[in-house]
Design a protein around this motif. Structure first.
Motif, PDB file in Angstrom:
ATOM      1  N   LEU A  76       0.796  -1.200  -0.082  1.00  0.00           N
ATOM      2  CA  LEU A  76       0.134  -0.082   0.001  1.00  0.00           C
ATOM      3  C   LEU A  76       0.919   1.091  -0.063  1.00  0.00           C
ATOM      4  CD1 LEU A  76      -2.544  -0.916   2.512  1.00  0.00           C
ATOM      5  CD2 LEU A  76      -3.059  -0.863   0.102  1.00  0.00           C
ATOM      6  N   ASP A  77       0.141   2.443  -0.517  1.00  0.00           N
ATOM      7  CA  ASP A  77       0.873   3.627  -0.444  1.00  0.00           C
ATOM      8  C   ASP A  77       0.007   4.539   0.682  1.00  0.00           C
ATOM      9  OD1 ASP A  77       2.153   6.132  -0.755  1.00  0.00           O
ATOM     10  OD2 ASP A  77       1.549   6.339  -2.657  1.00  0.00           O
ATOM     11  N   PHE A  78       0.551   4.553   1.746  1.00  0.00           N
ATOM     12  CA  PHE A  78      -0.360   5.300   2.915  1.00  0.00           C
ATOM     13  C   PHE A  78      -0.731   6.944   2.326  1.00  0.00           C
ATOM     14  CE2 PHE A  78       0.851   2.332   6.648  1.00  0.00           C
ATOM     15  CZ  PHE A  78       0.441   1.550   6.208  1.00  0.00           C
ATOM     16  N   ALA A  79       0.214   7.438   1.567  1.00  0.00           N
ATOM     17  CA  ALA A  79       0.237   8.738   1.144  1.00  0.00           C
ATOM     18  C   ALA A  79      -0.978   9.010   0.231  1.00  0.00           C
ATOM     19  CB  ALA A  79       1.365   9.382   0.417  1.00  0.00           C
ATOM     20  N   GLY A  80      -1.378   7.855  -0.703  1.00  0.00           N
ATOM     21  CA  GLY A  80      -2.294   7.941  -1.508  1.00  0.00           C
ATOM     22  C   GLY A  80      -3.860   7.045  -0.756  1.00  0.00           C
ATOM     23  N   LEU A  81      -3.908   6.871   0.433  1.00  0.00           N
ATOM     24  CA  LEU A  81      -4.612   5.886   1.042  1.00  0.00           C
ATOM     25  C   LEU A  81      -5.989   6.818   1.401  1.00  0.00           C
ATOM     26  CD1 LEU A  81      -5.715   3.163   1.866  1.00  0.00           C
ATOM     27  CD2 LEU A  81      -4.563   3.575   4.059  1.00  0.00           C
ATOM     28  N   GLU A  82      -7.093   6.588   0.995  1.00  0.00           N
ATOM     29  CA  GLU A  82      -8.398   7.204   0.948  1.00  0.00           C
ATOM     30  C   GLU A  82      -9.097   6.609   2.158  1.00  0.00           C
ATOM     31  OE1 GLU A  82     -10.401   7.504  -2.657  1.00  0.00           O
ATOM     32  OE2 GLU A  82      -8.955   8.650  -3.686  1.00  0.00           O
ATOM     33  N   PRO A  83      -9.705   7.800   3.061  1.00  0.00           N
ATOM     34  CA  PRO A  83     -10.784   7.083   4.025  1.00  0.00           C
ATOM     35  C   PRO A  83     -11.821   6.177   3.257  1.00  0.00           C
ATOM     36  CG  PRO A  83     -10.703   9.472   3.962  1.00  0.00           C
ATOM     37  CD  PRO A  83      -9.996   9.059   2.751  1.00  0.00           C
ATOM     38  N   GLY A  84     -12.066   5.163   4.007  1.00  0.00           N
ATOM     39  CA  GLY A  84     -12.996   4.000   3.453  1.00  0.00           C
ATOM     40  C   GLY A  84     -12.832   2.727   4.110  1.00  0.00           C
ATOM     41  N   ALA A  85     -13.165   1.668   3.505  1.00  0.00           N
ATOM     42  CA  ALA A  85     -13.169   0.304   4.004  1.00  0.00           C
ATOM     43  C   ALA A  85     -12.032  -0.042   4.071  1.00  0.00           C
ATOM     44  CB  ALA A  85     -14.173  -0.748   3.110  1.00  0.00           C
ATOM     45  N   LEU A  86     -10.950   0.108   3.097  1.00  0.00           N
ATOM     46  CA  LEU A  86      -9.411  -0.144   3.278  1.00  0.00           C
ATOM     47  C   LEU A  86      -8.704   0.482   4.145  1.00  0.00           C
ATOM     48  CD1 LEU A  86      -7.233  -2.064   2.228  1.00  0.00           C
ATOM     49  CD2 LEU A  86      -6.676  -0.171   0.385  1.00  0.00           C
ATOM     50  N   SER A  87      -8.727   1.596   4.601  1.00  0.00           N
ATOM     51  CA  SER A  87      -8.456   2.406   5.700  1.00  0.00           C
ATOM     52  C   SER A  87      -8.835   1.859   7.071  1.00  0.00           C
ATOM     53  CB  SER A  87      -8.530   3.726   5.616  1.00  0.00           C
ATOM     54  OG  SER A  87      -9.922   4.137   5.685  1.00  0.00           O
ATOM     55  N   ALA A  88     -10.297   1.686   6.914  1.00  0.00           N
ATOM     56  CA  ALA A  88     -10.629   1.013   8.348  1.00  0.00           C
ATOM     57  C   ALA A  88     -10.012  -0.568   8.567  1.00  0.00           C
ATOM     58  CB  ALA A  88     -12.088   0.884   8.393  1.00  0.00           C
ATOM     59  N   GLU A  89      -9.784  -1.403   7.604  1.00  0.00           N
ATOM     60  CA  GLU A  89      -9.102  -2.276   7.898  1.00  0.00           C
ATOM     61  C   GLU A  89      -7.652  -2.369   8.042  1.00  0.00           C
ATOM     62  OE1 GLU A  89      -9.029  -5.623   5.210  1.00  0.00           O
ATOM     63  OE2 GLU A  89     -11.366  -5.824   4.972  1.00  0.00           O
ATOM     64  N   VAL A  90      -7.022  -1.271   7.859  1.00  0.00           N
ATOM     65  CA  VAL A  90      -5.476  -0.812   8.231  1.00  0.00           C
ATOM     66  C   VAL A  90      -5.584  -0.755   9.903  1.00  0.00           C
ATOM     67  CG1 VAL A  90      -3.763   0.535   8.301  1.00  0.00           C
ATOM     68  CG2 VAL A  90      -4.725  -0.221   6.085  1.00  0.00           C
ATOM     69  N   GLY A  91      -6.522   0.192  10.410  1.00  0.00           N
ATOM     70  CA  GLY A  91      -6.733   0.416  11.675  1.00  0.00           C
ATOM     71  C   GLY A  91      -7.148  -0.861  12.396  1.00  0.00           C
ATOM     72  N   ARG A  92      -7.947  -1.789  11.997  1.00  0.00           N
ATOM     73  CA  ARG A  92      -8.404  -3.067  12.414  1.00  0.00           C
ATOM     74  C   ARG A  92      -7.000  -3.908  12.659  1.00  0.00           C
ATOM     75  NH1 ARG A  92     -13.462  -1.851  10.129  1.00  0.00           N
ATOM     76  NH2 ARG A  92     -12.907  -3.135   8.211  1.00  0.00           N
ATOM     77  N   THR A  93      -6.470  -3.995  11.663  1.00  0.00           N
ATOM     78  CA  THR A  93      -5.205  -4.810  11.702  1.00  0.00           C
ATOM     79  C   THR A  93      -4.206  -4.412  12.620  1.00  0.00           C
ATOM     80  OG1 THR A  93      -5.453  -5.445   9.175  1.00  0.00           O
ATOM     81  CG2 THR A  93      -3.320  -5.673  10.168  1.00  0.00           C
ATOM     82  N   LEU A  94      -3.883  -3.172  12.633  1.00  0.00           N
ATOM     83  CA  LEU A  94      -3.383  -2.710  14.090  1.00  0.00           C
ATOM     84  C   LEU A  94      -3.532  -2.858  15.248  1.00  0.00           C
ATOM     85  CD1 LEU A  94      -1.845   0.740  12.734  1.00  0.00           C
ATOM     86  CD2 LEU A  94      -0.439  -0.963  13.644  1.00  0.00           C
ATOM     87  N   ALA A  95      -4.797  -2.892  15.584  1.00  0.00           N
ATOM     88  CA  ALA A  95      -5.549  -3.005  16.779  1.00  0.00           C
ATOM     89  C   ALA A  95      -5.319  -4.615  16.960  1.00  0.00           C
ATOM     90  CB  ALA A  95      -7.169  -2.783  16.869  1.00  0.00           C
ATOM     91  N   HIS A  96      -5.549  -5.567  15.963  1.00  0.00           N
ATOM     92  CA  HIS A  96      -5.366  -6.898  16.233  1.00  0.00           C
ATOM     93  C   HIS A  96      -3.921  -7.295  16.664  1.00  0.00           C
ATOM     94  CE1 HIS A  96      -6.991 -11.010  16.169  1.00  0.00           C
ATOM     95  NE2 HIS A  96      -6.261 -11.201  15.142  1.00  0.00           N
TER      96      HIS A  96
END
Length: 514
Positions: free
Chosen positions: A105-125
């Motif tokens: 992934l390119d975090f600089a081009g990542l937009e709010p949405g389902a994929l960014s939410a999955e990134v947050g849940r992965t970190l939390a896990h």
């Protein structure tokens, strides 16, 4: 690359029995890389990764990660490299594992949405994993104070090199000496949670919202430390709305609430990343990397003021969004609807992980409180002078009197006092009648029974319950039982990282930095 791709393919063939290489593709390296990597495809159309260390220290890190992958692989809901074999090299051992599918992934081009939410849940896990698992795998463990002092030590070593601008040294020293920023609960962290180490797949290549996080690579820097370290690249490169979406999903999935200074420490970790590269390059004798990193630090010194203004504007916008969310929540409540709660004057805002909050109570404050010493006291209320003594056989429900200031009784607002505190609070309430008549009272004057009945009972003290029968004795709850913790189920979706997912091509090559 000092080793040729063909040599790395030979290492893979010797490390994994039955691996017959058909094609091999080398990954171009950069100065200062710790590993040399190549992709090997065998006769069964399986794709393997060969990872050979460049230094003995990197070889030791690779050995440690192999034990962590065996313990952690079955506990994550995303794939991670699972080592299948080793091959000896002068610097240690080269590891071979099945390639995890997905594209970085390119975090600089990542937009709010389902994929960014999955990134947050992965970190939390990842951060929800038990500390003991990382400790069993031999990973370093730092509490908040040890983590702060470790960074101060790195800052002192970097200052001695003369390559760090004075402005950055002063800026970072002030931040590290502000102990209020470093009050966090240590968690297991990935250590290098960057876009190139997070792999995702997309149902539609033209729609980023169809992406799913498939795996996380490069666990060599994993440890138990500050959770803000994994937000360093997100806080420095991701758009503000994307960072908020990641933080919202992260806070909703975490067992413990994130602290209010997580984003500030993440920005600091991103700023100090070149400093650590400088120290590593000096230790390895890579003078070209030292010069390039020194130039990067000088450029950073010139732009930190602009970054501070930009971050202040982002934080102000985040505060304004929180205020608007609070107003929308208040407007959504219907005061005439009996099924909805009463509309508060100041409704609770939506959870914002970047704002200060009241932390959860510690575990010791939520455990059972023994009442054994209270029940064994066997004392009753003593009537003050001038009042008729009550019959011992007819006890009446009496609320405890207000404790004297500074006595320590009833001062805890969370109800988590000890049994000794409770028994001291009952000494002035239940005294034998005979003692109160025969012995002079030298304690502070107690309230009359009629007055004390009207006062509310302290929440932290048991209230006697009297049956209808006059001969019945009061009874109390012996112990407040703590609810059992919910068992954390293990989701075992795979055994060998990516072998449960077929590998499909995307029409062009994507090189992930394993």
């Amino acid at each position: 690359m000092t080793r040729s791709p063909l040599f790395l393919a030979a290492l893979a063939s010797s490390a994994v029995p039955g691996l017959d290489p058909v094609t091999v593709e080398g990954v171009p390296g950069e100065p200062g890389d710790l590993f040399e990597i190549a992709y090997v495809q065998d006769g069964q159309d399986r794709r393997w990764v060969v990872k050979a260390p460049c230094t003995p220290a990197a070889g030791a890190m690779l050995d440690d990660i192999s034990s962590l992958s065996g313990l952690l692989g079955r506990r994550l809901d995303v794939a991670m490299p699972m080592v299948r074999g080793f091959a000896p090299v002068p610097e240690g051992r080269a590891a071979v594992y099945l390639r995890v599918p997905g594209r970085p992934l390119d975090f600089a081009g990542l937009e709010p949405g389902a994929l960014s939410a999955e990134v947050g849940r992965t970190l939390a896990h990842i951060h929800n994993v038990e500390h003991l698992l990382f400790e069993e795998a031999g990973r370093p463990t730092y509490d908040a104070e040890a983590h702060r002092r470790r960074q101060l030590s790195e800052l002192d070593r970097a200052a001695a090199t003369g390559h760090v601008p004075t402005g950055l040294l002063t800026r970072w020293e002030h931040a590290l000496e502000d102990v209020s920023l470093w009050r966090f609960a240590p968690t297991p962290v990935h250590g290098t949670f960057t876009g190139q180490n997070v792999l995702a797949s997309f149902d539609d290549d033209d729609d980023s919202s169809s992406g799913h996080v498939r795996g996380v690579l490069a666990w060599e820097e994993s440890r138990v430390a500050d959770p803000a370290d994994d937000f360093a690249e997100l806080a420095s490169t991701a758009p503000p709305a994307t960072l908020d979406a990641v933080l919202e999903a992260y806070a909703a999935s975490r067992i413990e609430r994130p602290d209010g200074h997580l984003v500030r420490r993440a920005r600091l970790a991103a700023e100090m990343a070149p400093l650590r590269r400088l120290l590593h390059a000096l230790a390895a004798g890579q003078l070209d990397v030292v010069e390039r990193t020194a130039d990067e630090l000088r450029s950073l010194d010139e732009q930190v003021e602009a970054d501070d203004r930009r971050h202040a504007a982002e934080d102000a916008e985040r505060t304004e969004r929180t205020r608007r969310a609070r107003e929308r929540a208040a407007a959504a409540l219907d005061p005439d609807d009996p099924e909805q709660p009463e509309r508060p004057d100041r409704p609770e805002p939506e959870w914002d992980a970047t704002q200060p909050h009241v932390p959860f109570p510690m575990l010791g404050e939520t455990q059972a409180i023994s009442m054994t010493s209270v029940l064994d006291d066997g004392q009753t209320y003593a009537a003050p002078s001038g009042q008729p003594a009550a019959e011992p056989s007819s006890p009446a429900p009496v609320a405890p009197s207000t404790p004297a200031p500074g006595s320590g009784v009833g001062e805890a607002d969370d109800g988590a006092g000890t049994a000794d505190d409770t028994s001291r609070g009952r000494e002035t309430v239940e005294q034998p009648v005979a003692e109160s008549v025969e012995q002079p009272v030298e304690r502070p004057v107690q309230q009359p029974v009629a007055d004390s009945v009207e006062q509310p009972a302290e929440e932290s003290q048991p209230v006697p319950v009297v049956a209808v029968d006059s001969d019945a004795s009061p009874f109390e709850i012996d112990e407040v039982e703590a609810l059992p913790e919910q068992a954390d189920g293990v989701l075992d979706l795979h055994e060998g990282a990516s072998d449960f997912i077929p590998v499909t091509g995307h029409g062009h090559q994507h090189h992930d930095r394993a």
